[in-house]
Write an enzyme that holds these catalytic residues in place. Structure first.
Site, PDB file in Angstrom:
ATOM      1  N   GLU A  93      10.936 -44.810  -6.641  1.00 40.06           N
ATOM      2  CA  GLU A  93      10.483 -43.504  -6.175  1.00 40.06           C
ATOM      3  C   GLU A  93      10.267 -43.549  -4.665  1.00 40.06           C
ATOM      4  O   GLU A  93       9.997 -44.612  -4.093  1.00 40.06           O
ATOM      5  CB  GLU A  93       9.164 -43.132  -6.864  1.00 40.06           C
ATOM      6  CG  GLU A  93       9.373 -42.763  -8.318  1.00 40.06           C
ATOM      7  CD  GLU A  93       8.093 -42.509  -9.097  1.00 40.06           C
ATOM      8  OE1 GLU A  93       8.122 -41.660  -9.983  1.00 40.06           O
ATOM      9  OE2 GLU A  93       7.074 -43.166  -8.830  1.00 40.06           O
ATOM     10  N   CYS A 129      -0.861 -43.109  -2.840  1.00 40.00           N
ATOM     11  CA  CYS A 129      -0.873 -44.560  -2.606  1.00 40.00           C
ATOM     12  C   CYS A 129      -1.124 -45.340  -3.889  1.00 40.00           C
ATOM     13  O   CYS A 129      -2.092 -45.076  -4.608  1.00 40.00           O
ATOM     14  CB  CYS A 129      -2.014 -44.919  -1.654  1.00 40.00           C
ATOM     15  SG  CYS A 129      -1.621 -44.629   0.034  1.00 40.00           S
TER      16      CYS A 129
END
Ligand code: SAH
Ligand code: SF4
Length: 336
Positions: free
Chosen positions: A89, A328
């Protein structure tokens, strides 16, 4: 499994593809590639014969394809299928000034297996090739023409895949005209790679995921810390500073009850002494089934009050894309 990518073509190879090829066609091809052209037929400044030869040899411009796009406020996440069937991704982040940042992956999964990170928990499959890193940028360009910054903060530990990361950085600098100061490489503290990066003099920004300045706790949370204790990391950062005087970012994933107290702050202060830095506080993004807790506002405020008391320069990173697992440490490239 290897892959023959048009991004790796040399001038000689291009010249040998067709008799009609001239020297200048090499720079034409490079221009098409760096302008995100994904179809040999659209490369109209190349003779049609050469375009046909390119199609025969490479079949398609990109080795990877976007199979899903997930949108969240200020974060767009692309699920990408690689030539060997693996998935990664990458994310486009937009800030309040409408600046766009491409967050790129460097490995399928991650070697480092940090306990608090979803990517780390899926394990490691393989390194990415430089063209696979470059292609992420172009896939993101299709979603947003203007990309202002690149951060190597997606899946993987970029400095464990140093050569491919370096090649991709050189590509972004030389072919896409991105200034080195707009590119950030984030590492979990892989000392060998930090030295290589210092010596390579690429001029990019360095971010180091400190997470905690306590060796024992760091070793429990991060495998990089088992390889390299904090004093070795510190020495390496001082070496880095001797080669590049720019401020580094110390990233600090704030985990409730683990690295938020007074002694944690005192240890940060000691570790950061003599470094030119800013602490980037990232409250832990909640990941199901992991034994950690996201700090609430009260705990974050108490922590930042201590940072102020100890004169530690900091910013709090506003987390983008939590709902779509784009933030994150949340990238796992889940696919059907
Ligand atoms: N592998 C590199 C870059 C990708 S991780 C590195 O570790 O630096 C990017 C950042 O996300 C790191 O600073 C890491 O500490 C942080 N991170 C990982 N998991 C997180 C989570 N669940 N919540 C918030 N930050 C996380
Ligand atoms: Fe890898 Fe970074 Fe996640 Fe650690 S935090 S597992 S180094 S991606």
């Amino acid at each position: 499994m290897t892959y023959d990518s048009v991004f790796n073509i040399t001038r000689e190879e291009l010249l040998s593809l067709s008799e009609k090829t001239k020297e200048f066609h090499y720079s034409c091809l490079r221009k098409w590639l760096s302008s995100a052209c994904d179809d040999f037929d659209k490369m109209t400044t190349l003779p049609s014969d050469l375009r046909d030869r390119l199609k025969e040899r490479y079949n398609r411009v990109y080795s990877s394809e976007v199979v899903e796009i997930k949108e969240d406020i200020n974060a767009k996440k692309l699920l990408i299928k690689l030539f060997d069937g693996a998935y990664i991704e990458c994310v486009l982040l937009t800030d309040y000034k409408n600046n766009h940042t491409a967050c790129l992956s460097s490995e399928v999964g991650c070697r480092m297996k940090c306990e608090f990170c979803a990517t780390g928990n899926i394990g490691f499959k393989r390194d990415l090739y430089s063209f696979e890193i470059i292609e992420q940028f172009f896939h993101l360009k299709k979603v947003c023409e203007k990309i202002d910054r690149i951060v190597y903060m997606g899946m993987g530990e970029p400095l464990c895949n140093f050569n491919a990361v370096k090649e991709s950085i050189l590509y972004f600098k030389n072919e896409c005209g991105l200034s080195a100061r707009r590119i950030t490489v984030s590492t979990s503290g892989y000392v060998k790679g930090i030295k290589e990066l210092a010596d390579a003099k690429l001029g990019v920004k360095l971010a180091v995921s400190l997470v905690t300045a306590d060796d024992e706790s760091r070793e429990k949370l991060m495998s990089a810390a088992r390889l390299y204790p904090l004093d070795e990391l510190k020495k390496t950062l001082l070496y880095y500073k001797s080669k590049d005087s720019q401020r580094i970012a110390l990233e600090y994933c704030l985990i409730s009850g683990i690295n938020t107290d007074l002694s944690s702050v005192k240890k940060i202060s000691l570790f950061a002494d003599k470094l030119v830095y800013s602490l980037n506080v990232i409250p832990w993004n909640t990941i199901e089934n992991l034994p950690f807790k996201t700090p609430d506002n009260k705990e974050i405020e108490a922590f930042t009050a201590l940072l102020k008391k100890y004169n530690i320069p900091f910013t709090i990173r506003e987390s983008k894309g939590q709902k779509t697992y784009s933030a994150c440490g949340m990238l796992v490239a889940k696919h059907k």
